[in-house]
Design an enzyme around this catalytic site. Structure first.
Site, short mmCIF file in Angstrom:
data_model
loop_
_atom_site.label_atom_id
_atom_site.label_comp_id
_atom_site.label_asym_id
_atom_site.label_seq_id
_atom_site.Cartn_x
_atom_site.Cartn_y
_atom_site.Cartn_z
N ASP A 3 -3.92 -40.02 -15.80
CA ASP A 3 -2.52 -40.53 -15.23
C ASP A 3 -1.94 -39.76 -14.32
O ASP A 3 -1.78 -38.48 -14.67
CB ASP A 3 -1.57 -40.84 -16.63
N TRP A 5 -10.02 -47.68 -22.42
CA TRP A 5 -10.14 -46.43 -22.79
C TRP A 5 -8.96 -45.96 -23.59
O TRP A 5 -8.69 -44.71 -24.00
CB TRP A 5 -9.77 -45.32 -21.34
N GLU A 22 -5.57 -50.01 -18.06
CA GLU A 22 -5.97 -49.38 -19.30
C GLU A 22 -7.75 -49.53 -19.25
O GLU A 22 -8.21 -49.06 -20.35
CB GLU A 22 -5.78 -50.41 -20.43
N ASP A 57 2.07 -52.73 -20.24
CA ASP A 57 2.79 -51.94 -20.63
C ASP A 57 3.83 -52.15 -21.85
O ASP A 57 4.22 -51.43 -22.62
CB ASP A 57 3.77 -51.51 -19.23
N ARG A 95 -15.55 -41.87 -16.90
CA ARG A 95 -15.08 -40.98 -17.31
C ARG A 95 -15.81 -39.61 -18.09
O ARG A 95 -16.25 -40.26 -19.05
CB ARG A 95 -13.43 -41.10 -18.17
#
Length: 574
Positions: A388, A441, A191, A503, A295
């Site tokens: 992803d 993020w 993450e 998850d 990013r």
């Protein structure tokens, strides 16, 4: 003439779903990802190589995903999945003909039959039933770089003990060596969640975690295991703060921002997603640093945005509408705001012109951003877009072809090259040392998605289990650990690692598979504690009951990842 490099990073992960259900939640997640994402992307990379274009994509693949892809049971599972899809397509074809459907319906039913037959044959014959092997071969040829990830995708900043954080990283490194035959250079922090060193305490009142105590920064764990870089979000970089600068690439000389000598070092510390920085929690850089790739939000949103992102193109395959029965997709987006009943049939041959236009648009933005940065700062830029992997092929069926077009186009660019993350570090030789704030993020760039009123109960179980495991390890300090006890302890550790997967909190928060995630979390929690009970009994009696033997056998077979795992790893001194 080049003014910078484009670094495309793909995050490849699925939780342990093998032996835990099929559809709608379970191993079909894995089957879908292999058929729709991994095989098409590997095909793209190999095709580009055949054109003498090195893709230079960096991708991580989580250790828990590697273990599933290489599991002895997976080959037959995937082949059966493809066969079922082919059979479903044939049944659709028969029905469409019998019911007098539009001939294009029939064509699409045939299209899917051929598509799944091709994926199956590529898996068996082209890649020898090994996705990991295909990626390793590409890396060994210098075409891509494969990174690692937290072993089970544990949310590192919130884990209660440093032992657990260290284990997630150490197990990841050891698993990577097993599958790829080398030391990983980079890691995808699950993450993109980071925490610097400070006097931390848990958000829940669970002893001893709720009492403030100094903990190492995440970068210190990475340095301990020779991980050179990770990925962070632009919001965190914008809120970073200068700590100092190395005077040489070997990091032998460091000047703190508080040193009088620092004022004689010009032109540094422009907070930009187009720069690379060493990350440290303080001026004590000897504790370990790691380099952060940031990013670039605006460029990434050209793809990610639900309003303006490329996947919303009207001619692309619609993800949501499926034909009841076969669950195959026959419709195109048409309009991403329109009701499902108004979706029009998909035409595979209509997509390529739009892919070319979008790829050119994307390349244009990359080049303009890099060129403006060079003109403004004089620096060779790093433009990083992490995504992803499942976006390309699963959520966005045409995604792999978009990547092909972008990489092919950048190969001809006079201003921007593609580079792997490690190559970009070598090209830019970053020297600046920054402090990074805590965050992720996710929404609000903090921990809200993974710790909130709806899922914080999971952390209570994780912390209690970490406490229990510590007591178990205290019990065995003066005990001779024979092979039988070693197997039980290792499986208990394995269950706790699977329990720690971020998850479960994500799926609970997003409501996308809430029941499944709660069930899976509870199963691992229960299995962990039963195994701890068995350990405590075994220490006293040196025997296993028939029930305990059966339970251990079933549990070990069901969750059989990380054969290399050693129970001692959790007990390492930090």
């Amino acid at each position: 003439m080049h003014n910078g490099n484009f670094v495309l990073i793909l995050h490849t992960h699925l939780p342990w779903v093998l032996h835990h259900g099929t559809w709608p939640h379970g191993v079909d997640w894995l089957n879908e990802a292999v058929a729709e994402c991994y095989i098409p992307l590997i095909n793209v990379f190999n095709d580009l190589l055949n054109e003498n274009i090195y893709p230079k994509v960096s991708l991580d693949i989580s250790p828990v995903l590697c273990e599933q892809l290489e599991h002895i049971d997976f080959k037959d599972v995937f082949i059966s999945y493809c066969d079922e899809k082919i059979k479903a397509g044939k049944q659709d074809e028969e029905n469409f003909k019998a019911w007098g459907y539009d001939p294009h319906h029939v064509y699409l039913a045939q299209y899917w039959q051929n598509w799944y037959e091709t994926r199956k044959n590529e898996f068996i014959y082209k890649f020898n039933s090994s996705i990991v092997g295909a990626l390793r071969e590409l890396q060994d040829k210098g075409a891509i770089e494969v990174m690692t990830c937290g072993a089970t995708h544990g949310y590192l900043p919130l884990l209660g003990t440093d032992r657990s954080v260290n284990l997630q990283v150490k197990a990841a490194v050891e698993n990577y060596k097993k599958h790829f035959g080398r030391q990983p250079r980079g890691i995808w922090l699950p993450e993109c969640a980071y925490r610097p060193s400070y006097n931390w305490k848990s958000l829940l009142p669970i002893a001893p975690f709720h009492e403030e105590h100094l903990r190492p920064g995440i970068e210190q764990f990475l340095a301990r295991h020779s991980i050179e870089y990770f990925v962070t979000d632009e919001d965190l970089t914008k809120r970073a703060y200068p700590i100092g600068v190395y005077l040489d690439v070997n990091k032998e000389k460091f000047v703190s921002i508080n040193s009088p000598a620092f004022k004689f070092i010009p032109g540094i510390f422009e907070l930009s997603p187009l720069n690379l920085y060493h990350i440290s929690s303080s001026e004590k850089v000897e504790y370990g640093t790691s380099i952060a790739f940031t990013r670039h939000h605006n460029i990434a949103m050209q793809v990610w945005s639900g309003e303006m992102g490329y996947p919303g193109e009207s001619n692309y395959l619609d993800f949501h509408k499926k034909y009841l029965g076969s669950m195959l997709r026959y419709w195109r987006v048409t309009d991403n705001k329109t009701d499902m009943m108004y979706k029009l049939l998909y035409h595979p041959d209509w997509i390529y012109e739009k892919i070319d236009l979008q790829a050119n648009h994307f390349i244009h933005h990359i080049e303009n951003t890099i060129n403006f940065n060079k003109k403004l700062t004089g620096k060779f830029g790093t433009l990083c877009t992490p995504f992803d992997t499942e976006l390309f092929g699963h959520w966005w069926f045409e995604g792999p072809e978009f990547i092909r077009a972008v990489l092919r186009g950048l190969h001809q660019s006079p201003w921007v090259n593609t580079a792997t993350a490690s190559e970009q570090i070598l090209a830019t030789k970053p020297l600046e040392v920054m402090g990074l704030p805590e965050g992720s993020w996710g929404k609000n760039n903090n921990h809200d998605v993974w710790s909130n009123d709806g899922n914080k109960w999971t952390w209570e179980s994780i912390y209690n289990n970490e406490n229990r495991l510590k007591k178990i390890y205290d019990l065995i300090n003066n005990t001779d650990v024979n092979d039988e006890l070693r197997i039980i302890l290792t499986q208990a550790l394995r269950e706790m690692m699977l329990l720690q997967s971020s998850d479960w909190q994500f799926l609970i928060e997003t409501q996308s598979a809430k029941d499944y995630a709660e069930q899976r979390f509870s199963f691992h929690h229960s299995d962990f504690n039963k195994l701890c009970d068995i350990v405590e009994k075994y220490i006293k009696t040196k025997e296993l009951s028939d029930y305990d033997k059966t339970f251990l056998e079933v549990t070990t077979k069901r969750n059989s990842c990380f054969a290399e795992l050693k129970f001692e790893w959790w007990n390492e001194n930090i």
